[in-house]
Design an enzyme around this catalytic site. Sequence first.
Site, PDB file in Angstrom:
ATOM      1  N   GLU A  50     -33.542 -61.575 -11.128  1.00 41.92           N
ATOM      2  CA  GLU A  50     -33.512 -60.260 -11.735  1.00 41.92           C
ATOM      3  C   GLU A  50     -32.920 -60.373 -13.137  1.00 41.92           C
ATOM      4  OE1 GLU A  50     -31.306 -57.845  -9.086  1.00 41.92           O
ATOM      5  OE2 GLU A  50     -31.125 -56.204 -10.523  1.00 41.92           O
ATOM      6  N   ASP A 104     -29.655 -59.145  -7.257  1.00 44.35           N
ATOM      7  CA  ASP A 104     -28.220 -58.895  -7.214  1.00 44.35           C
ATOM      8  C   ASP A 104     -27.809 -58.116  -5.969  1.00 44.35           C
ATOM      9  OD1 ASP A 104     -28.023 -60.181  -9.579  1.00 44.35           O
ATOM     10  OD2 ASP A 104     -27.947 -58.372 -10.827  1.00 44.35           O
ATOM     11  N   ASP A 154     -26.499 -55.360  -5.475  1.00 49.31           N
ATOM     12  CA  ASP A 154     -26.215 -53.958  -5.759  1.00 49.31           C
ATOM     13  C   ASP A 154     -27.469 -53.126  -5.478  1.00 49.31           C
ATOM     14  OD1 ASP A 154     -27.907 -54.585  -7.799  1.00 49.31           O
ATOM     15  OD2 ASP A 154     -26.410 -54.462  -9.391  1.00 49.31           O
ATOM     16  N   ASP A 167     -29.695 -51.631  -7.423  1.00 48.06           N
ATOM     17  CA  ASP A 167     -30.899 -52.028  -8.162  1.00 48.06           C
ATOM     18  C   ASP A 167     -31.532 -53.278  -7.562  1.00 48.06           C
ATOM     19  OD1 ASP A 167     -31.027 -49.994  -9.892  1.00 48.06           O
ATOM     20  OD2 ASP A 167     -30.281 -51.102 -11.660  1.00 48.06           O
TER      21      ASP A 167
END
Length: 689
Positions: free
Chosen positions: A454, A527, A529, A531
């Site tokens: 990403e 990641d 998180d 997103d």
Amino acid sequence: MAETKDKKESRYSAEDIQVLEGLEPVRKRPGMYIGTTGPDGFHHLVTEIFDNSRDEAMGGFANDIEITLLPAVDGGLERVRVVDNGRGIPVDMHKQTKVSALETIMTTLHAGGKFGGEGYKVSGGLHGVGASVVNALSSWCRAEIYRDGGVYAQEYSRGKKKGAVKKIATSSRTGTIITFAPDAEIFGSQIFDFNRLVNHMRQQAYLVKGLRISVIDARDAATIPDLNGVFYFRDCGVDAPSHSFYFEGGLRSLVKFQNQMLKPVHKNIFYIEKKTNEYESAEIALQYVDDITSRVLPFANNIYNSEGGTHITGFKTALTRTLNNYARKNNLIKESEDNFTGEDVLEGLTAVISVKIREIQFEGQTKAKLGTVEARGIVESVFGEAFDAFLEENPDDARAIVGKVILALKARKAAKAAKDSVLRKGALEGFALPGKLADCQSKDASESELFIVEGDSAGGTAKQGRDRRIQAVLPLRGKILNVERARLDRMLDSAEIKALVIALGTAIGDTFDLAKLRYHKIIIATDADVDGAHIRTLLLTLFYRHFRALVDNGHIYIAQPPLYKIKKGKEIFYAYSDDEKTKLVGSTNIVDIEEVETNEDAATNDQEEEVEVTKRKNKVSIQRYKGLGEMNAEELKETTMDTNNRVLKKVTVNDAQDADKVFDVLMGTDVPARKSFIQSNAQKATLDI
Ligand code: 0RA
């Protein structure tokens, strides 16, 4: 019993019983009879006993079944009690065998397995082994029969009777109660999963309309009264969690339930139930919704067939043909235009198909695919004829359905054009690999890996940390897609996805060729998180919908980077979960602190641990990684990329399917459904995989 058929005269005789052998083989090799002695087999005991009662209901002789989980007694395992208000298993002594049907059913393995001999039962197929197998695998079992004005009971231990059938009371009821305690010698110390049983019973209630099924969890009840002589547990005055299912509409109710979060495109749910001969029948319900995926649930003899089979084939054939005929007859598609394909008519379809057949055969390893050839013809003819009539009789529904299918056809054509343009573009560029791809040196796909990371920052780090011989890196921009609807053409509009498709080498759609896959491991490294989870969901959905063979063949993986780096003096540890971090740090009291110096003040209730920490007097520091970009190349290599150290999660079809569902709701058009989904699944939607 007003709703059930008149009780048939008993035609039960010794000829119906094909007694073969005792139950020793069952205890010797339980796996042969129930598949496994793990949780599946353990729960199968309940469904096996339940199935007999359900078959009695399907014969029209019972309409109420109650299943109760009871606490363990006498050092045994939890007990299960299954009651039905059917005819009751015959208890009278047979003239020749001198044994009652009850005793035969409970204590002998019988070939063919089905009693009554009148074909009212559908053979379970998968295991369909009968009550005697459950009895053999129970440390204790009791049958209580209400019949002929009396209540009769017999008890067993590990499949052997403890005594004769005894008349214990009089009663005008009829029915059967089987209570059993699974044998810990066979099943270890397992406990029942109440939710699992509830879900199974809900499904069964949809499949047998008019049958009430209650499930009660009385395992935590303070006291359980003596149940001998009690018929329904619910009448004995014990308060316990329970569910009760009853669906007048059968499969119609199931379609309605499936569609409750979705927007139907037509009002009336199609429904047909038809017996094609004494033993065979088909029941089908369907409704289209404003959505692009399809939900088609197939059942054979009340067993869910997750991989479809012959009934599904017959259904699809009839559906495609009927809709094409209708659309042509009513000039809804022009003569010059193409027919709807099977794919077109499935878009947005919710359907349930349930067949009853005499011989159930399964195909494939998992026994989840129906192989019985007759099922195809039964469904094709029953459904085709009835659906044709439905379209004629419900012109509003018919027009809405055809309109929906025409949309699907147009989208398919647009998607094909987009696919072609992607391919043409690739061809124009000589299939030039995208500039962002840092390819590996090896041309041997079986050892090559593609890391999808990403953002450019993580991309840069991964390029430095990789083994450039076998590892390629493709960075994707943060928000790769912002599409309203999950259409293939829109997905392919994205330069990022085009790059990915070209990098994979397989092409897409009709020209997809698995043999051309350039990397046998495709590793999603996003990641930790929201997103990151979002992008992962998008990618999994893309793979699931358009590169399904990559999922099926186990080519898709998810990298598992660590969440924390923990330094204890000179030693470095990585923790991949909060639990692991806690363990590594050695104290539960410094969970959320980024940098910590342990000392005597780092209070802990655990005496031993305190001493440890104090003795070492080490400096402990914890760093939380929010994204891969926060790691340096060395760290990323060591923890996430190095083939010797890293942990990868292989994506299963189920994982991808879950992502697909999440994606549908996240990207769908139904705003209220999306909102409520996000609210109730906020945690799950992002962190499940
Ligand atoms: C054999 C023959 C008959 C009924 C049953 C078995 C029977 C079995 C089970 C198992 C659970 N519940 C059940 N209820 C009935 C027919 C007896 C007759 O004709 O009266």
